[in-house]
Design a protein around this motif. Structure first.
Motif, PDB file in Angstrom:
ATOM      1  N   ILE A  94       1.076  -9.572  -6.570  1.00  0.00           N
ATOM      2  CA  ILE A  94       0.136  -8.700  -5.859  1.00  0.00           C
ATOM      3  C   ILE A  94      -0.482  -9.520  -4.733  1.00  0.00           C
ATOM      4  CG2 ILE A  94      -1.969  -7.317  -6.070  1.00  0.00           C
ATOM      5  CD1 ILE A  94      -1.270  -6.991  -9.057  1.00  0.00           C
ATOM      6  N   PRO A  95      -0.024  -9.359  -3.485  1.00  0.00           N
ATOM      7  CA  PRO A  95      -0.520 -10.204  -2.389  1.00  0.00           C
ATOM      8  C   PRO A  95      -2.021 -10.048  -2.145  1.00  0.00           C
ATOM      9  CG  PRO A  95       1.495  -9.051  -1.757  1.00  0.00           C
ATOM     10  CD  PRO A  95       1.022  -8.434  -3.041  1.00  0.00           C
ATOM     11  N   GLY A  96      -2.633 -11.113  -1.618  1.00  0.00           N
ATOM     12  CA  GLY A  96      -4.050 -11.102  -1.262  1.00  0.00           C
ATOM     13  C   GLY A  96      -4.233 -11.086   0.241  1.00  0.00           C
ATOM     14  N   ASN A  97      -5.392 -11.511   0.695  1.00  0.00           N
ATOM     15  CA  ASN A  97      -5.653 -11.497   2.135  1.00  0.00           C
ATOM     16  C   ASN A  97      -4.976 -12.665   2.857  1.00  0.00           C
ATOM     17  OD1 ASN A  97      -7.664 -12.887   0.538  1.00  0.00           O
ATOM     18  ND2 ASN A  97      -8.861 -13.206   2.399  1.00  0.00           N
ATOM     19  N   HIS A  98      -4.813 -13.805   2.199  1.00  0.00           N
ATOM     20  CA  HIS A  98      -4.170 -14.940   2.852  1.00  0.00           C
ATOM     21  C   HIS A  98      -2.644 -14.808   2.894  1.00  0.00           C
ATOM     22  CE1 HIS A  98      -7.467 -17.998   3.466  1.00  0.00           C
ATOM     23  NE2 HIS A  98      -8.085 -17.053   2.773  1.00  0.00           N
ATOM     24  N   ASP A  99      -2.087 -13.922   2.081  1.00  0.00           N
ATOM     25  CA  ASP A  99      -0.649 -13.650   2.132  1.00  0.00           C
ATOM     26  C   ASP A  99      -0.400 -12.152   2.297  1.00  0.00           C
ATOM     27  OD1 ASP A  99      -1.503 -12.939  -0.399  1.00  0.00           O
ATOM     28  OD2 ASP A  99      -0.195 -14.325  -1.482  1.00  0.00           O
ATOM     29  N   GLU A 100      -1.276 -11.492   3.052  1.00  0.00           N
ATOM     30  CA  GLU A 100      -1.226 -10.040   3.202  1.00  0.00           C
ATOM     31  C   GLU A 100       0.055  -9.549   3.867  1.00  0.00           C
ATOM     32  OE1 GLU A 100      -4.481  -8.709   5.562  1.00  0.00           O
ATOM     33  OE2 GLU A 100      -4.161 -10.210   7.127  1.00  0.00           O
ATOM     34  N   ALA A 101       0.764 -10.410   4.589  1.00  0.00           N
ATOM     35  CA  ALA A 101       2.024 -10.001   5.218  1.00  0.00           C
ATOM     36  C   ALA A 101       3.017  -9.493   4.172  1.00  0.00           C
ATOM     37  CB  ALA A 101       2.627 -11.173   5.993  1.00  0.00           C
ATOM     38  N   PHE A 102       2.921 -10.002   2.946  1.00  0.00           N
ATOM     39  CA  PHE A 102       3.834  -9.569   1.888  1.00  0.00           C
ATOM     40  C   PHE A 102       3.501  -8.174   1.362  1.00  0.00           C
ATOM     41  CE2 PHE A 102       3.990 -14.351   1.195  1.00  0.00           C
ATOM     42  CZ  PHE A 102       5.170 -14.507   1.910  1.00  0.00           C
ATOM     43  N   ARG A 103       2.336  -7.643   1.727  1.00  0.00           N
ATOM     44  CA  ARG A 103       2.002  -6.282   1.312  1.00  0.00           C
ATOM     45  C   ARG A 103       2.944  -5.248   1.917  1.00  0.00           C
ATOM     46  NH1 ARG A 103      -4.631  -6.989   1.822  1.00  0.00           N
ATOM     47  NH2 ARG A 103      -4.937  -7.854  -0.287  1.00  0.00           N
ATOM     48  N   LEU A 104       3.598  -5.615   2.998  1.00  0.00           N
ATOM     49  CA  LEU A 104       4.576  -4.713   3.626  1.00  0.00           C
ATOM     50  C   LEU A 104       5.764  -4.454   2.711  1.00  0.00           C
ATOM     51  CD1 LEU A 104       4.617  -6.263   7.231  1.00  0.00           C
ATOM     52  CD2 LEU A 104       3.471  -4.150   6.497  1.00  0.00           C
ATOM     53  N   TYR A 105       5.965  -5.331   1.725  1.00  0.00           N
ATOM     54  CA  TYR A 105       7.111  -5.212   0.820  1.00  0.00           C
ATOM     55  C   TYR A 105       6.719  -4.607  -0.525  1.00  0.00           C
ATOM     56  CZ  TYR A 105       9.109  -8.313   4.311  1.00  0.00           C
ATOM     57  OH  TYR A 105       9.530  -8.858   5.504  1.00  0.00           O
TER      58      TYR A 105
END
Length: 265
Positions: A78-89
């Motif tokens: 579950i991505p957070g704000n520092h790895d939010e780019a992964f929320r696209l997936y």
């Protein structure tokens, strides 16, 4: 070897110079677990925009997680704000690792837990912009001091000590922000009909019951070096994993019943 049903990790901050990858790697290698929830800020894309700091041990952490997935451990990211780019997936799976925006988990003792990173509660914490920026800079300084303090402690064969956590515990403003964050998380879980919530984001490990809702924050891996574990009996335990696996707090259905009875009395 720690044998458990579920492991909750967040705020590892791979790619950041403050990442305590060595302690995490040692913990993962000595942990047999059915399911791992990675609750955000696993990779620090923000820090890597300024400077990439990727040590061999950080790469080994990734390889260890992939190895555990290949051997049958289910991993939900579950991505957070520092790895939010992964929320696209979100909604996609990469091998045995699935990416979700949020999730839920039911413990063996029947507790329904809402799982998320926690950055969505920043607005409820309501720190002024200048105050937040000042806090970020001071926290960076604390992590710098923490890093060098523990390098010295290792040389004199002393155990890991979180200097940053100690100083934060003495700052009233920090404690107020943590309390507001906890209240926002508890309110979210209660509105959604859950028994509890597991999150990270604020780098403050904790297990407590508030307003009838179990609040669990699994901490981080740049400061506290903590993980939340569901043990084989379904109880939840907070572990400090630097140097030795010290159990900080255990929460079970019995704890919940006892506290509810004391509140009624």
């Amino acid at each position: 070897m720690l044998n458990c049903r579920t492991l909750f990790l967040s705020d590892i901050h791979l790619g950041c110079k403050n990442c305590q990858a060595g302690y995490l790697l040692n913990f993962l290698k000595n942990c047999h677990v059915d399911t791992i929830y990675l609750l955000g800020d696993i990779v620090d894309l923000w820090a890597m925009k300024k400077q990439v700091f990727w040590q061999v041990q950080q790469n080994q952490v990734v390889r260890q997680l992939l190895k555990m997935a290949e051997q049958g451990t289910e991993i939900i990211y579950i991505p957070g704000n520092h790895d939010e780019a992964f929320r696209l997936y979100a909604g996609k799976s990469f091998g045995a690792i699935s990416i979700q925006l949020r999730s839920q988990h039911t413990t063996l003792q029947g507790l329904r837990l809402l799982l998320l990173h926690g950055d969505e509660f920043d607005k409820q914490v309501q720190l002024a912009h200048w105050h937040r920026r000042l806090g970020d800079h001071l926290y960076d300084l604390l992590l710098f001091l923490n890093r060098w303090n523990n390098r010295f402690r290792q040389r004199i064969q002393r155990p890991y000590f979180s200097l940053a956590a100690y100083i934060k515990s003495k700052v009233p403003g920090a404690q107020q922000a943590i309390a507001r964050y906890r209240s926002a998380a508890v309110a979210k879980a209660k509105r959604a009909g859950y028994d509890g919530i597991v999150c990270g984001h604020i780098h403050h490990p904790e297990i407590t019951l508030q307003d009838g809702i179990l609040y669990c924050n699994n901490g981080d891996w740049i400061d506290s070096c903590t993980a939340l574990v569901e043990q084989q009996d379904g109880s939840l335990a907070l572990y400090h994993c630097a140097e030795t696996y010290q159990q900080l707090r255990v929460w079970s259905a019995h704890n919940r019943q006892q506290q509810q009875l004391s509140q009624v009395a």
